[in-house]
Design an enzyme around this catalytic site. Structure first.
Site: not given
Ligand code: NAP
Length: 281
Positions: A50, A94, A117
């Site tokens: 990322k 995460q 997300d």
């Protein structure tokens, strides 16, 4: 007939190039903060990629690598700070988090306008009613692939294997919004093979190597393999028995080089969307 490979790597590169150009035209460059807890090697690989994606797209990025011992309150405090920062457009925690942390509460703490997300219930709700702000990254990536290859789900029989909040459920919603007739299968589905064999578009997101065999695939079906498993030799592979299914399908995604790179590109696209939103565009 041998299937056409859907090239996620190439399409992801095109999307990131577009994101970079769009981001460069903004007054302030998009910013992404990534939070990782503990030392899970797979999570570390994802977080590193990322960071590289942010560099490629010309984004500002920050990483918070927190020890396994971090407590819920500290994590919530960090998210609160990032929520109030004007240079941070997206916040990504995460997953998975250590079991002792309350994942639901942490995801709920992220400002929905920074939830790149698309896990916050507000964004899930908007997605459900067909008014999404962000595309859930993996299913959104699949939809981009279908569009790129002119595969229209409208009127097609779509079967999704897996019903997780991250992949299966939002995948089913996006196919439904695209006017597919959608069936979702899971671990309690009897006769999964027969249902899968009816699919014009079959999406597998289970995480079981060798689950989808050629007899479960209709001639000419489009087969999308979301899974990222390791086979007995430690090599990355999907749920689909690729060689045999590629003989029957019309289109197929390889693993690696299929859905994986698209997920990453969609995160960049969502961060750009958030930056535009925060800049009143
Ligand atoms: P997950 O949360 O473990 O969900 C797996 C789903 O598969 C569950 O709904 C489960 O059913 C179902 N399932 C398990 N065994 C089954 C069986 N034998 N037959 C039918 N359904 C079965 O996993 P996930 O997070 O959705 O991820 C799925 C796969 O996609 C994994 O390989 C993961 O690594 C991969 N993934 C890839 C990307 C990418 O970017 N390519 C992104 C995310 C995930 P129940 O609900 O009944 O338990």
């Amino acid at each position: 007939m041998a299937a056409i490979w859907i090239d996620g790597k190439n399409l992801a590169a095109k999307i990131k190039e577009w994101v970079r150009a769009e981001g460069a035209a903004l007054v302030r460059r998009p910013g992404l903060a990534v939070i990782i807890v503990g030392e899970d090697p797979a999570s570390r690989v994802y977080v590193n990629s990322k960071r590289r994606d942010c560099e490629e797209c010309g984004f500002y990025s920050e990483e918070y690598a927190l020890p396994d011992s971090v407590v819920q309150g500290e994590l919530l405090e960090l998210i609160g700070e990032l929520n109030s920062r004007t240079d941070i457009d997206g916040i990504l925690v995460q997953l998975p988090l250590p079991k002792r942390l309350n994942e639901g509460e942490i995801l709920l703490a992220i400002d929905p306008s920074k939830d790149v997300d698309c896990f916050h219930p507000v964004n899930v709700g908007k997605l459900t009613i067909g008014q999404p702000v962000f595309q859930p990254c993996t299913p959104g990536g699949v939809m981009e692939m279908l569009e790129e290859y002119h595969i229209d789900p409208a009127g097609k029989r779509c079967v999704v294997l897996g019903r997780s909040n991250i992949v299966g459920k939002p995948m089913a919603l996006l196919l439904l919004h695209a006017h597919g007739t959608v069936t979702v299968c899971h671990s309690k589905t009897p006769d999964l093979a027969a249902i899968a064999a009816e699919a014009d578009i079959l999406v597998s997101a289970v995480g079981k190597t060798g689950l989808v065999t050629a007899d479960m695939v209709k001639d000419g079906a489009v087969v999308i393999d979301v899974a990222m498993n390791r086979n007995s030799e430690g090599k990355l592979c999907g749920d689909v028995c690729f060689a045999q299914v590629a003989e029957k399908a019309s289109y197929i995604t390889p693993v690696p080089g299929g859905v994986g790179p698209m997920t990453r590109a969609m995160l960049m696209k969502n961060t750009l969307t958030a930056a535009k939103l925060h800049q009143g565009l």
